[in-house]
Design a protein around this motif. Sequence first.
Motif, mmCIF file in Angstrom:
data_model
loop_
_atom_site.group_PDB
_atom_site.id
_atom_site.type_symbol
_atom_site.label_atom_id
_atom_site.label_comp_id
_atom_site.label_asym_id
_atom_site.label_seq_id
_atom_site.Cartn_x
_atom_site.Cartn_y
_atom_site.Cartn_z
ATOM 1 N N LEU A 1 -35.824 23.157 22.372
ATOM 2 C CA LEU A 1 -34.372 23.063 22.302
ATOM 3 C C LEU A 1 -33.768 24.117 23.207
ATOM 4 C CD1 LEU A 1 -34.014 22.751 18.440
ATOM 5 C CD2 LEU A 1 -33.852 20.922 20.105
ATOM 6 N N GLY B 1 -30.231 26.019 24.412
ATOM 7 C CA GLY B 1 -28.876 26.250 23.936
ATOM 8 C C GLY B 1 -28.528 27.718 23.985
ATOM 9 N N GLU C 1 -25.080 30.251 19.671
ATOM 10 C CA GLU C 1 -24.749 29.495 18.463
ATOM 11 C C GLU C 1 -25.922 28.629 18.011
ATOM 12 O OE1 GLU C 1 -22.806 29.337 21.288
ATOM 13 O OE2 GLU C 1 -21.366 30.840 20.629
ATOM 14 N N VAL C 2 -26.591 27.971 18.948
ATOM 15 C CA VAL C 2 -27.746 27.127 18.623
ATOM 16 C C VAL C 2 -28.869 27.993 18.067
ATOM 17 C CG1 VAL C 2 -29.532 25.618 19.573
ATOM 18 C CG2 VAL C 2 -27.171 25.359 20.315
ATOM 19 N N CYS D 1 -28.166 29.239 14.508
ATOM 20 C CA CYS D 1 -28.301 28.133 13.553
ATOM 21 C C CYS D 1 -29.779 27.884 13.231
ATOM 22 C CB CYS D 1 -27.651 26.875 14.115
ATOM 23 S SG CYS D 1 -27.726 25.458 13.013
ATOM 24 N N LEU D 2 -30.614 27.862 14.272
ATOM 25 C CA LEU D 2 -32.042 27.616 14.066
ATOM 26 C C LEU D 2 -32.719 28.747 13.299
ATOM 27 C CD1 LEU D 2 -33.027 26.145 17.521
ATOM 28 C CD2 LEU D 2 -33.132 24.970 15.327
#
Length: 92
Positions: free
Chosen positions: A17, A19, A22-23, A26-27
Amino acid sequence: AKLCTKAGLPPGVLNVLLGGKEVGECLISDTRIVKVDFTGGPSAGKEIGRQAGANLCYVTQELGGKAPMIVMPPPGGTQLYTAEKLNEYLDP
């Protein structure tokens, strides 16, 4: 990820992934995540380590990007390095 699929790794085993902050946040805060691999700068690495530690998540970091690694079969052979040898490189 495409190379891993072509090499026979089943879909879903490796997920890549891309990003921003923010990504990543979140992860890392998701308790279903058990392993984080990060390449980047020391300040981001400290924050990732802090957040991943809150979930007792395994973390591998390459801070500074000066040690890329490609795993290939040895010349004339068909077996990759053993996990033990690979771990010596990854966890000195």
